[in-house]
Design a protein around this motif. Sequence first.
Motif, PDB file in Angstrom:
ATOM      1  N   GLY A   1      84.460  35.709 -44.391  1.00 28.63           N
ATOM      2  CA  GLY A   1      84.288  34.825 -45.583  1.00 28.63           C
ATOM      3  C   GLY A   1      83.851  35.955 -46.607  1.00 28.63           C
ATOM      4  N   ALA A   2      83.182  36.719 -46.447  1.00 25.99           N
ATOM      5  CA  ALA A   2      82.602  37.895 -47.235  1.00 25.99           C
ATOM      6  C   ALA A   2      84.012  38.729 -47.692  1.00 25.99           C
TER       7      ALA A   2
ATOM      8  N   TYR B   1      80.017  32.342 -54.148  1.00 24.84           N
ATOM      9  CA  TYR B   1      80.802  31.387 -54.294  1.00 24.84           C
ATOM     10  C   TYR B   1      79.888  30.190 -53.644  1.00 24.84           C
TER      11      TYR B   1
ATOM     12  N   ALA C   1      85.770  36.427 -50.271  1.00 20.74           N
ATOM     13  CA  ALA C   1      85.114  36.428 -51.478  1.00 20.74           C
ATOM     14  C   ALA C   1      85.452  37.774 -52.344  1.00 20.74           C
TER      15      ALA C   1
ATOM     16  N   PHE D   1      85.422  26.591 -54.497  1.00 22.88           N
ATOM     17  CA  PHE D   1      86.746  26.428 -53.827  1.00 22.88           C
ATOM     18  C   PHE D   1      86.700  25.614 -52.817  1.00 22.88           C
TER      19      PHE D   1
ATOM     20  N   ALA E   1      77.433  33.598 -49.347  1.00 31.46           N
ATOM     21  CA  ALA E   1      76.456  34.778 -49.574  1.00 31.46           C
ATOM     22  C   ALA E   1      77.121  35.544 -50.715  1.00 31.46           C
ATOM     23  N   GLY E   2      78.440  35.490 -50.849  1.00 32.80           N
ATOM     24  CA  GLY E   2      79.101  36.541 -51.824  1.00 32.80           C
ATOM     25  C   GLY E   2      78.991  35.966 -53.241  1.00 32.80           C
TER      26      GLY E   2
ATOM     27  N   PHE F   1      72.805  29.797 -50.018  1.00 35.16           N
ATOM     28  CA  PHE F   1      74.172  29.576 -49.384  1.00 35.16           C
ATOM     29  C   PHE F   1      74.648  28.225 -49.751  1.00 35.16           C
TER      30      PHE F   1
ATOM     31  N   ALA G   1      81.325  33.531 -47.783  1.00 36.72           N
ATOM     32  CA  ALA G   1      81.590  33.272 -49.140  1.00 36.72           C
ATOM     33  C   ALA G   1      80.628  33.080 -49.915  1.00 36.72           C
TER      34      ALA G   1
END
Lengths: 319, 325
Positions: free
Chosen positions: B126-127, A69, B130, A28, A66-67, A105, A64
């Motif tokens: 940011g987590a 994405y 997500a 994204f 780390a999640g 990352f 994000a």
Amino acid sequence: MTEMKELSYVDAIIEGIAEEMVVDPKIFHMSTEAPRRLQEEFGFPRVRQTPIAESALTGMAIGAAAGGYRPIVDWRLVTFCFVAMDQIVNQAAKIHYMFGGQTRFPLVFRTTVGGGTRRAAQHSQSPYSMFMQLTGLKLVLPSTPADAKGLIKTAIRDDNPVVFFEAGRLGGVKGPIPNGDVSIPFGKADVKREGKDVTVVALAWMVHEALAAAEELSKQGIEVEVIDPRTLVPLDIETIRSSVFKTGHLVIADEAPAAASVSADIAARIVEDAASFEALKAPISRVTGLDAPIPYSPSLEDYVFPDRSRIIEAIRRIL
Amino acid sequence: MTNLSPERQRAMLRRMITIRRFEEIASEKFRSGDIYGVVHSYAGEEAIAVGVCEALRDGDQIISTHRGHGHCIAKGADLNRMMAELYGRADGYCKGKGGSMHIADFSIGMLGANGIVAGGISIITGAGLAAQMDGNGAVAVGFFGDGASNAGPFHESINIAAAWKLPVIYVCENNQWAVNVPALESVATPNVADRAKGYGIPGIIVDGNDVFAVHNAAVDAIARARAGQGPTIIEAKTYRHRRHTERLDQPDARPSEEVNAWLQEDKDPIQRMITTLQMQEDLLPPTVLENLKTVVENELAEAVSFAEKSPFPTKESALQDVFAE
């Protein structure tokens, strides 16, 4: 052979991003100004227009990533990212290493560098060598639309934080784009013009100035080899060394000031290696920006930035 | 008041005691030279990490601060690997590359302690982004202190989280001192939670040494986040038992009367929980409490032994993990 299409440097980058976004739903894009093509093709939530908060956006990209994405954050001008330095330096660059490589990352920070746009000091700078000190970031600096497209695709697919420097002055410059899914590996310099007399390593805008200088000198019988490293981390020093073996002369052209710079690093690597040091028939010459914040007035800015005439002078000096 | 089952209440107490004893051992091993650099003790603040993390489920994520051991333990991190990391050993969570300030366990949603004040706030945001895009109801919790609430990332991150209704809970552990700067003199509003008004989100103040009060506040904020209603700031008022770090060469500006008052049993989060539990019939008989303490002691002895036996990392590993392959 099918005819190649032409795209501007910026449109080539956006096309590269769009192609990758089609393939990978985890990508994204966040920026204070969403690229129109991406907005039309993908829209919210994958293309987000954000508050002007570079620090938060930079950190959010890390979280994000780390999640699972693959975020792309466009800082826009590189000078804007200086408010995000903690997130760039202490977090993005170090986080994989200091946690023992536990997780990946994959994220891309886009940003424009350079000057020549009459926007003065806080909107003009070429500070990529600062980032070279921050072990943990990959650094890209393309000079043509084709390279920009091929390298943005590689940047997005890479599992590390990548800073993708875009030469602001080249944004509207058009060039041919190869057909198909063409990515360009990191750490592979491109010989933009072959020559036997002198090697010019040039970055971004200066690649085009070096090519113009080469064209002019060719008329006088001097054949210049122009090399574009394309990525600064990793840096393809071998291609530069090979060229130095052939020509025995090295000029390095960069808009950034000379101190602690890419040009300093390349020069050091060439002379600290016995073989390439031996191959040199003359001192290395650097063509760089002058030591001043970038000024506004055209007469001042044009003086501070190097150009093709200074490259020609440097070549003449060492040949 | 709580409607948690007795088993869960005892499990929470056990975690709080584990954190306290882990910190006491870390301080001791720092003084003996087995642990290097710097150690920030979480002693005195255990009710916050445990109260919040008890309200989380698998898939939820947290991020921590330089004072991070308590959050790791509360989220379920392995004590052996934590202690080995403090010892700088190869079997530590970060293979000896991080130490006390950088313990993370991404497999359990613990996104790391962080050596920079306010450094984790935007990462956990940011987590949360997500989690929102995943659409599975997971939440993200950012722990930080009163000091971090004065720094820029607090504002930028919470503004975005509120504007985008991200499922993030911002837990301010107000221990009243940012290193040696008192919150009274440095936070412009009487409470950090007062700032929530500026973002149009709830700002809840709780007694951070009352584990049930913290837990109840967390349950409400998490439910709100899971329901798509956006972030909450929880300000948990607390106090650290120890100076900023275990380094005795650094000053402690806190008045000793103030410190002593907070060290009394009626303020101590663990003693308070024990008292509460013991007021209920059969919930915590003395033998159960003793047994629980023994179990914790054994686990931590095992962790120290594990750390001592683990080798130091090889020199070659210093250049590994710079980049993901």
